[in-house]
Design a protein around this motif. Structure first.
Motif, PDB file in Angstrom:
ATOM      1  N   TYR A   1      25.222  38.006  26.605  1.00  0.00           N
ATOM      2  CA  TYR A   1      24.612  38.819  27.657  1.00  0.00           C
ATOM      3  C   TYR A   1      25.425  38.717  28.951  1.00  0.00           C
ATOM      4  O   TYR A   1      25.542  39.692  29.703  1.00  0.00           O
ATOM      5  N   GLY A   2      25.979  37.528  29.188  1.00  0.00           N
ATOM      6  CA  GLY A   2      26.798  37.325  30.384  1.00  0.00           C
ATOM      7  C   GLY A   2      28.019  38.224  30.384  1.00  0.00           C
ATOM      8  O   GLY A   2      28.402  38.794  31.417  1.00  0.00           O
ATOM      9  N   LYS A   3      28.650  38.381  29.211  1.00  0.00           N
ATOM     10  CA  LYS A   3      29.824  39.258  29.114  1.00  0.00           C
ATOM     11  C   LYS A   3      29.436  40.719  29.349  1.00  0.00           C
ATOM     12  O   LYS A   3      30.158  41.463  30.024  1.00  0.00           O
ATOM     13  N   ARG A   4      28.316  41.103  28.780  1.00  0.00           N
ATOM     14  CA  ARG A   4      27.864  42.482  28.979  1.00  0.00           C
ATOM     15  C   ARG A   4      27.579  42.744  30.460  1.00  0.00           C
ATOM     16  O   ARG A   4      27.926  43.820  30.989  1.00  0.00           O
ATOM     17  N   TYR A   5      26.955  41.759  31.103  1.00  0.00           N
ATOM     18  CA  TYR A   5      26.657  41.902  32.531  1.00  0.00           C
ATOM     19  C   TYR A   5      27.950  42.034  33.345  1.00  0.00           C
ATOM     20  O   TYR A   5      28.036  42.856  34.265  1.00  0.00           O
ATOM     21  N   LEU A   6      28.957  41.227  33.000  1.00  0.00           N
ATOM     22  CA  LEU A   6      30.236  41.291  33.715  1.00  0.00           C
ATOM     23  C   LEU A   6      30.872  42.667  33.604  1.00  0.00           C
ATOM     24  O   LEU A   6      31.380  43.219  34.592  1.00  0.00           O
ATOM     25  N   LEU A   7      30.848  43.218  32.381  1.00  0.00           N
ATOM     26  CA  LEU A   7      31.457  44.536  32.172  1.00  0.00           C
ATOM     27  C   LEU A   7      30.680  45.626  32.910  1.00  0.00           C
ATOM     28  O   LEU A   7      31.282  46.502  33.552  1.00  0.00           O
TER      29      LEU A   7
ATOM     30  N   GLU B   1      28.749  45.261  35.499  1.00  0.00           N
ATOM     31  CA  GLU B   1      28.915  45.056  36.946  1.00  0.00           C
ATOM     32  C   GLU B   1      30.258  45.597  37.426  1.00  0.00           C
ATOM     33  O   GLU B   1      30.366  46.212  38.494  1.00  0.00           O
ATOM     34  N   ALA B   2      31.306  45.371  36.602  1.00  0.00           N
ATOM     35  CA  ALA B   2      32.642  45.834  36.988  1.00  0.00           C
ATOM     36  C   ALA B   2      32.778  47.353  36.857  1.00  0.00           C
ATOM     37  O   ALA B   2      33.397  48.010  37.708  1.00  0.00           O
TER      38      ALA B   2
ATOM     39  N   ILE C   1      29.259  50.614  42.408  1.00  0.00           N
ATOM     40  CA  ILE C   1      29.586  51.786  43.247  1.00  0.00           C
ATOM     41  C   ILE C   1      30.344  51.415  44.523  1.00  0.00           C
ATOM     42  O   ILE C   1      30.892  52.269  45.216  1.00  0.00           O
ATOM     43  N   ASP C   2      30.368  50.117  44.824  1.00  0.00           N
ATOM     44  CA  ASP C   2      31.044  49.696  46.064  1.00  0.00           C
ATOM     45  C   ASP C   2      32.542  49.564  45.892  1.00  0.00           C
ATOM     46  O   ASP C   2      33.276  49.388  46.860  1.00  0.00           O
ATOM     47  N   SER C   3      33.001  49.584  44.613  1.00  0.00           N
ATOM     48  CA  SER C   3      34.440  49.412  44.378  1.00  0.00           C
ATOM     49  C   SER C   3      35.030  50.663  43.742  1.00  0.00           C
ATOM     50  O   SER C   3      34.391  51.329  42.922  1.00  0.00           O
TER      51      SER C   3
ATOM     52  N   SER D   1      42.041  41.213  37.122  1.00  0.00           N
ATOM     53  CA  SER D   1      42.336  39.781  36.933  1.00  0.00           C
ATOM     54  C   SER D   1      41.057  38.947  36.888  1.00  0.00           C
ATOM     55  O   SER D   1      40.891  38.065  36.033  1.00  0.00           O
ATOM     56  N   PHE D   2      40.157  39.239  37.805  1.00  0.00           N
ATOM     57  CA  PHE D   2      38.893  38.496  37.855  1.00  0.00           C
ATOM     58  C   PHE D   2      38.075  38.733  36.583  1.00  0.00           C
ATOM     59  O   PHE D   2      37.547  37.799  35.982  1.00  0.00           O
ATOM     60  N   LEU D   3      37.971  39.998  36.179  1.00  0.00           N
ATOM     61  CA  LEU D   3      37.197  40.335  34.980  1.00  0.00           C
ATOM     62  C   LEU D   3      37.786  39.691  33.728  1.00  0.00           C
ATOM     63  O   LEU D   3      37.055  39.149  32.893  1.00  0.00           O
TER      64      LEU D   3
END
Length: 229
Positions: free
Chosen positions: A64-70, A72-73, A77-79, A85-87
């Motif tokens: 679930y953490g990986k799905r959240y990271l993807l 979120e990235a 909308i702010d980016s 690199s971070f992802l």
């Protein structure tokens, strides 16, 4: 004639005592085996069911953490562009933890169905990594729309399949755990039976001892009268 009867009587009692002794030894062996089976059931419950169930929970957390990271990235909308690199680093951390948990899970006792489901989970995790690398590759080219499209078509399906595999393994854990509980309950009931048999044998031995003492007194009284005459 009385002497011969007395000898015969003593031999019968001796044989009965010998049989009782043999039964007591056999019951003791069976009781030790029952206690050992109970101990093995409890140890297996902890090492092969409780701990792995906890590992499955942490494994699901990291999936679930990986799905959240993807998500979120990809949908922040702010980016304008993804911090590639971070992802990549965060996904690598999550994957390392997942691989460690799967390796630990493999070291436990697995039934045939559980082994099959685990192999399918490992294959699914590999496919998920490939999908993540594709998303990383597209995001590295600053093509957020292409990366989002891939996540919507393959990513969500991949994570959903992984979650189902984890749920199936958890279900097997529950079923095998219930079987272990039934086995321990059977061992406990067997131990109770053996204890009851030991008490019954102790009562029989007591009766035989009283019979021997009573028979000795009966024989002794006529002998005393004969000596007095």
């Amino acid at each position: 004639m009385k002497f011969g009867y007395s000898i015969k009587n003593k031999m019968t009692i001796a044989l009965m005592l010998f049989c009782i002794m043999g039964c007591s030894i056999l019951i003791r062996i069976l009781e030790d085996k029952s206690i050992k089976d109970m101990n093995n059931a409890f140890v297996s419950m902890y090492n092969d069911r409780l701990i792995p169930a906890t590992d499955l929970f942490h494994l699901a957390e990291n999936v679930y953490g990986k799905r959240y990271l993807l998500e979120e990235a990809l949908y922040n909308i702010d980016s304008i562009a993804i911090d590639h690199s971070f992802l990549k680093h965060q996904l690598a951390v999550q994957n390392t933890i997942i691989d460690s948990l799967v390796g630990k899970y493999e070291q436990t006792f697995l039934i045939k169905q559980e082994r099959k489901q685990l192999d399918e989970l490992k294959t699914q995790l590999i496919d998920t990594k490939k999908m993540e690398n594709e998303i990383l590759s597209r995001s590295d080219d600053h093509s957020i729309e292409a990366a989002r499209s891939l996540f919507e078509t393959k990513g969500k399906t991949s994570f959903s399949t992984t979650t189902k595999k984890l749920a199936e393994l958890t279900k097997i854990q529950t079923e095998v755990g219930q079987e272990l509980i039934r086995n321990s309950e059977f061992a406990v009931s067997g131990s109770r039976i053996y204890s009851s048999l030991q008490i019954a044998l102790a009562i029989v031995i007591g009766i035989l001892i009283v019979s021997i003492v009573f028979a000795s007194n009966v024989v002794k009284i006529p002998n005393d009268k004969f000596n007095m005459n």
